[in-house]
Enzyme design. Structure first.
Site, PDB file in Angstrom:
ATOM      1  N   HIS A 153     -19.834  38.693 -51.795  1.00  0.00           N
ATOM      2  CA  HIS A 153     -20.248  37.816 -52.900  1.00  0.00           C
ATOM      3  C   HIS A 153     -21.736  37.901 -53.197  1.00  0.00           C
ATOM      4  CE1 HIS A 153     -22.088  35.236 -49.960  1.00  0.00           C
ATOM      5  NE2 HIS A 153     -22.205  34.211 -50.760  1.00  0.00           N
ATOM      6  N   HIS A 171     -28.963  29.178 -56.050  1.00  0.00           N
ATOM      7  CA  HIS A 171     -28.363  29.165 -57.388  1.00  0.00           C
ATOM      8  C   HIS A 171     -29.379  29.657 -58.420  1.00  0.00           C
ATOM      9  CE1 HIS A 171     -25.349  25.936 -55.893  1.00  0.00           C
ATOM     10  NE2 HIS A 171     -25.073  27.142 -55.469  1.00  0.00           N
ATOM     11  N   LYS A 192     -34.646  29.770 -61.330  1.00  0.00           N
ATOM     12  CA  LYS A 192     -34.212  29.329 -59.999  1.00  0.00           C
ATOM     13  C   LYS A 192     -34.246  27.806 -59.917  1.00  0.00           C
ATOM     14  CE  LYS A 192     -33.694  31.383 -56.446  1.00  0.00           C
ATOM     15  NZ  LYS A 192     -32.446  31.903 -55.819  1.00  0.00           N
ATOM     16  N   LEU A 201     -29.904  31.374 -62.753  1.00  0.00           N
ATOM     17  CA  LEU A 201     -29.471  32.004 -64.002  1.00  0.00           C
ATOM     18  C   LEU A 201     -30.367  33.218 -64.159  1.00  0.00           C
ATOM     19  CD1 LEU A 201     -28.698  30.481 -67.451  1.00  0.00           C
ATOM     20  CD2 LEU A 201     -30.302  32.373 -67.265  1.00  0.00           C
ATOM     21  N   SER A 219     -30.962  39.104 -55.497  1.00  0.00           N
ATOM     22  CA  SER A 219     -31.866  38.062 -54.987  1.00  0.00           C
ATOM     23  C   SER A 219     -33.206  38.115 -55.721  1.00  0.00           C
ATOM     24  CB  SER A 219     -32.083  38.255 -53.498  1.00  0.00           C
ATOM     25  OG  SER A 219     -32.467  39.584 -53.237  1.00  0.00           O
ATOM     26  N   MET A 220     -33.211  37.784 -56.975  1.00  0.00           N
ATOM     27  CA  MET A 220     -34.394  37.737 -57.861  1.00  0.00           C
ATOM     28  C   MET A 220     -35.011  39.111 -58.074  1.00  0.00           C
ATOM     29  SD  MET A 220     -36.498  34.238 -57.114  1.00  0.00           S
ATOM     30  CE  MET A 220     -36.785  34.480 -55.361  1.00  0.00           C
TER      31      MET A 220
END
Lengths: 476, 146
Positions: A399, A203, A475, A205, A375-376
């Protein structure tokens, strides 16, 4: 994955013929390279899904599929209640209605760069993230009940958002058919202090730059401008959803023999859609969808409050909010016939094309946005529902990038501090309470997100609209 | 002798790989020790158990139709206590009589600076759920969704 058992239908579409108890074939989306890199367990798991009662058409995997529990992550399957179809708690997963919402900022990257460090720090202070974090909103019994029944609308009525947000959330922010009375005291207790929290694991933002556009018309309709910045939030129904999944999974596993359901994998624990247990689960799951809507709504409010400190007047309107762990009742055309089906999407995103029933009004003419998380260190993407009819895979798409290796393998390969430093050298700020968590989530532990997006595009699951490059990431 | 006895009575905890999540495995000379080891492996998925002070004890009771579901219930009860108390546990004592478990878990509140917790366990799954006797030891294992 060994491809010799599969029949290649197109470059990005493969079929496993129905064999040994499979009621329908399995269709796997992705190019040869993506499929070869997938674990054999994906094939075993989607084959097991195809053995469940009442399954319709085919069992599907998306290009980002990977080994899950019961269902593969990136799995899609639809069931007909009139043919003994089932609902599976394992087919939705523990993180019910985990999803992504994206906010537009209208800000240029240069404006963010001027305060990126301070912005990252304030977001990290403001957004509760990671194990042990607590939300600032504590729900009493009555408020919990309202939240479970009314989802994002409840949050907006409490001042956490704008009324116009609601028309840009699936189901307009309120999942009908929610039955809060089916949710246990333990699930409620687990959620008491978790409203407005991000969680942990994958998860995040993320503040992202719109790096490239591929469909000018759809981009214009979505308000996407190259060089501008968006904020994407990835999280779900938190402890409430986890506890509902835990309790119903056990109950369904124990009840399956009485329903005459032979489970090829216990984790596929299911109950007939027409049974009391099936109806109870659907009611509880729908209330958890409302919890996820409300949670992402509160996180949006917190994000807006931080941006207002740096950019007075910035409104951060919502582009869209879509979940990727759900079971939804939808109408689909199967072999020329329209049928009401219960579509399980576990790590798969609904991808309605223009004109589809159930689309929020702002997207009736364009189709809905589909968010593919990166992924970051790797790009995310915004896609749109396909134009072709009938849609592939019951109107579903991928997704995220999907994991390419286990957390253990990632820990052996990377150190969290090195990942943070490498990303910083690329201009990406990562804030997390756990360096070990960062290592487990290292960008290299995931598949190439653009390969997944391109495969979904070429397979006709959804169309590519824009790619997003990360600028800063909070994260859990 | 004392060292050997201590080693024999200590649970062994380890992880096994799973695509996106984490497999937890406990081994021990007794079924109860294997359950304790699985619980320790659960903590190891989040943080280093050596960093967790066994200050407060929580009691857990479970009953299930079979040993596999008893393990599932034990781990899920711990996950629940970890979630609602914001706790980590580092020491466990389990007594199993038939299909009833009486357990105690010692731990403390999460200290984000000291524990640097990596992931939040969402639930113990039915995937890879096994309880049995292998190679002279009891083994209790399953995949935990994180």
């Amino acid at each position: 994955m060994e491809l010799s058992r599969l029949e290649r239908l197109t470059n990005e579409k493969w079929r496993l013929k129905a064999e040994r108890g499979m009621r329908v074939p399995a269709i796997l989306f992705g190019d040869g390279e993506l499929l070869r890199a997938m674990d054999d367990k994906v094939l075993e798991q989607i084959g097991n899904v195809a053995r469940l009662p009442g399954i319709v058409g085919a069992a599907y995997t998306m290009p980002d599929a990977h080994w899950g529990y019961g269902f593969p992550i990136g799995g899609v399957a639809a069931f007909d209640p009139g043919e003994g179809g089932v609902v599976s708690a394992g087919g939705v997963g523990f993180d019910i209605a985990c999803g992504v919402r994206t906010l537009l900022t209208g800000l240029k990257r240069s404006e963010i760069e001027s305060c990126k460090e301070a912005l990252a720090e304030r977001l990290f202070e403001t957004i509760p993230a990671g194990v042990g974090s607590r939300g600032r909103i504590l729900l009493d019994e009555a408020e919990m009940e309202r939240m479970l029944a009314s989802g994002a609308r409840w949050a907006v009525e409490r001042g956490w958002g704008e009324p116009e947000d609601l028309e840009r959330i699936e189901e307009e922010g309120v999942m009908k058919g929610a039955r809060p009375q089916e949710i246990s005291e333990r699930a409620r207790r687990r959620q008491e202090a978790e409203m407005g929290t991000l969680g942990s694991g994958n998860h995040y933002l993320e503040v992202q730059e719109i790096a490239a556009l591929f469909d000018e018309a759809a981009a214009r309709a979505f308000g996407l401008v190259r060089g501008e910045v968006v904020v994407s939030i990835h999280c779900g129904s938190r402890g409430l959803g986890h506890q509902i999944g835990t309790e119903f999974l056990r109950e369904m596993a124990l009840a399956a023999p009485a329903f005459g359901i032979r489970l090829p994998d216990l984790e596929l624990a299911s109950a007939p859609l027409s049974s009391l247990l099936g109806e109870r689960y659907l009611g509880a799951m729908r209330a958890a969808i409302n919890c996820a809507f409300a949670n992402r709504q509160i996180l949006s409010h917190l994000t807006r409050s931080v941006f207002a400190e740096f950019f007075p007047g910035a409104r951060l309107p919502l582009l869209f909010d879509v979940s990727h762990n759900t079971c939804k009742e939808e109408e689909h055309e199967v072999e020329g016939e329209k049928r009401r089906l219960f579509v399980h999407r576990k790590g798969a995103t609904r991808a309605f094309g223009a004109g589809q029933e159930g689309l929020p009004a702002p997207f009736a003419a364009t189709g809905q946005p589909v968010f593919i998380g990166g992924s970051m260190g790797s790009p995310s993407a915004i896609m749109v529902g396909p134009q072709a009819r009938p849609e592939e895979a019951f109107a579903s798409s991928c997704h995220g990038a999907g994991r390419a290796m286990s957390r253990h393998q990632a820990l052996r390969r990377w150190r969290g501090s090195e990942v943070v430093a490498e990303l910083r050298a690329r201009g990406i700020i990562v804030k997390s309470p756990s360096l070990r968590g960062v290592a487990e989530e290292a960008p290299g532990a995931y598949k190439d997100s653009l390969a997944v997006v391109n495969a979904a595009h070429l397979a006709g699951l959804s169309r590519k609209v824009a790619t997003l490059e990360p600028l800063l990431c909070i994260k859990g | 002798m004392e060292g050997k006895a201590a080693a024999k009575s200590a649970p062994r905890a380890e992880h096994f790989s799973h695509g996106a999540d984490i497999g937890v495995r406990g081994r021990g000379a007794t079924l109860a020790l294997a359950f304790e080891g699985a619980a320790l492996a659960l903590t190891m998925a989040v943080a280093d158990p050596l960093s967790v002070r066994p200050e407060t004890v929580v009691e857990i009771r479970c009953e299930a139709p079979d040993l596999r579901l008893l393990l599932l219930d034990w781990l899920n009860a711990l996950i629940y206590e970890m979630a609602v108390r914001r706790f980590l546990f580092s020491r466990f004592a389990v007594v199993i009589e038939g299909l009833r478990l009486c357990g105690r878990a010692w731990g403390e509140s999460v200290d984000r600076a000291r524990h640097a917790p990596a992931v939040e366990p969402k639930g113990a799954t039915l995937t890879g759920l096994e309880v049995g006797f292998r190679d002279g030891l009891w083994v209790a294992e399953c995949v935990v969704d994180v």
